[in-house]
Design a protein around this motif. Structure first.
Motif, PDB file in Angstrom:
ATOM      1  N   GLY A  12      33.353  34.492  44.746  1.00 44.11           N
ATOM      2  CA  GLY A  12      33.905  35.276  45.888  1.00 44.11           C
ATOM      3  C   GLY A  12      35.391  35.600  45.863  1.00 44.11           C
ATOM      4  N   SER A  13      36.065  35.350  44.725  1.00 40.71           N
ATOM      5  CA  SER A  13      37.397  35.659  44.624  1.00 40.71           C
ATOM      6  C   SER A  13      37.987  36.817  45.170  1.00 40.71           C
ATOM      7  CB  SER A  13      37.847  35.327  43.464  1.00 40.71           C
ATOM      8  OG  SER A  13      37.778  36.164  42.438  1.00 40.71           O
ATOM      9  N   GLU A 174      41.968  42.906  39.845  1.00 42.76           N
ATOM     10  CA  GLU A 174      40.977  43.195  40.605  1.00 42.76           C
ATOM     11  C   GLU A 174      41.229  42.900  42.157  1.00 42.76           C
ATOM     12  OE1 GLU A 174      36.730  42.119  39.604  1.00 42.76           O
ATOM     13  OE2 GLU A 174      37.507  41.792  37.570  1.00 42.76           O
TER      14      GLU A 174
HETATM   15  C1  GAR Z   1      34.338  40.178  38.995  1.00 39.66           C
HETATM   16  O1  GAR Z   1      34.937  39.843  37.915  1.00 39.66           O
HETATM   17  C2  GAR Z   1      33.462  41.494  39.378  1.00 39.66           C
HETATM   18  O2  GAR Z   1      34.193  42.617  39.032  1.00 39.66           O
HETATM   19  C3  GAR Z   1      32.389  41.249  38.547  1.00 39.66           C
HETATM   20  O3  GAR Z   1      31.900  39.777  39.059  1.00 39.66           O
HETATM   21  C4  GAR Z   1      33.111  39.118  39.239  1.00 39.66           C
HETATM   22  C5  GAR Z   1      33.119  38.400  40.452  1.00 39.66           C
HETATM   23  O4  GAR Z   1      33.841  37.449  40.821  1.00 39.66           O
HETATM   24  N1  GAR Z   1      31.348  42.156  39.012  1.00 39.66           N
HETATM   25  C6  GAR Z   1      30.285  42.567  38.235  1.00 39.66           C
HETATM   26  O5  GAR Z   1      30.337  42.085  37.254  1.00 39.66           O
HETATM   27  C7  GAR Z   1      29.628  43.544  38.876  1.00 39.66           C
HETATM   28  N2  GAR Z   1      28.405  44.153  37.762  1.00 39.66           N
HETATM   29  P1  GAR Z   1      34.183  37.111  42.293  1.00 39.66           P
HETATM   30  O6  GAR Z   1      33.107  36.505  42.926  1.00 39.66           O
HETATM   31  O7  GAR Z   1      35.324  36.017  41.858  1.00 39.66           O
HETATM   32  O8  GAR Z   1      34.591  38.093  43.081  1.00 39.66           O
END
Ligand code: GAR
Length: 195
Positions: A12-13, A174
């Motif tokens: 969930g960052s 992101e």
């Molecule tokens: C992020 O890099 C997002 O772009 C990717 O998963 C990661 C989640 O990180 N999403 C996908 O691959 C969607 N198919 P987070 O939980 O730290 O936000």
């Protein structure tokens, strides 16, 4: 102000970057963080920030995607979201869910769409010999990782990159891109931004 539901599957960052951006005169506020597993590390981070949380475990639905998505809709309903942000939500969604939030749902994907829809985006970009990688925020439509692009950020691919080192570089972007797009989207601005 607009009420935002954030859907996560993992750490969930991106959710944290969105939640922490919604302060002051921001046109939106976090209404709920929903995960498809109680193990999602982001749930605690949301609770720590005083955000309501919900869990709808896809494994309880034994492959019945429609039933899972109806449960998602029911879990979100009391929080009355205006906008849904997918933030590392790793379930493919069908029109049952997408139509419920059509035109109001965003996703962040770790590639420069339309390149590399789906999984293993960083490995694929390195394998292809690309000079650049990045991330895209787009409106969610029934086609996977498709839909109007709302923003993109680019990073260089370095000769010694592994999928992990590249993922870390992209993730930093992101965390800038998604809050920037959400702020504009909440104001009704759907013109893409390029960081
Ligand atoms: C992020 O890099 C997002 O772009 C990717 O998963 C990661 C989640 O990180 N999403 C996908 O691959 C969607 N198919 P987070 O939980 O730290 O936000």
């Amino acid at each position: 102000s607009k009420r935002v539901a954030i859907l996560i599957s993992g750490g969930g960052s991106n959710m944290v970057s969105l939640v922490d951006s919604m302060t002051g005169d921001h046109p939106a506020r976090p209404a709920v963080v929903l995960a498809n597993s109680a193990d999602a590390g982001g749930l605690q981070k949301a609770a720590d920030r005083g955000i309501a949380t919900e869990v709808v475990d896809h494994r309880d639905f034994k492959g019945d995607r429609e039933a899972f998505e109806k449960a998602l809709i029911s879990a979100l309903e009391p929080h009355d979201p205006d906008i849904v942000c997918l933030a590392g939500f790793m379930r493919i969604l069908t029109p049952v869910f997408i139509d419920a939030f059509r035109g109001r749902m965003l996703n962040i994907h770790p590639s420069l769409l339309p390149k590399y829809r789906g999984l293993h985006t960083h490995a694929r970009a390195i394998e292809a010999g690309d000079a650049e990688a990045g991330c895209t925020v787009h409106e969610v439509t029934p086609e996977l990782d498709d839909g109007p692009i709302l923003g993109q950020a680019r990073v260089p691919i370095r000769p010694d990159d592994t999928p992990d080192t590249l993922a870390a570089r992209v993730l930093t972007q992101e965390h800038k891109l998604y809050p920037a797009v959400l702020r504009r989207f909440a104001q009704g601005d759907r013109n893409p931004i390029y960081l």
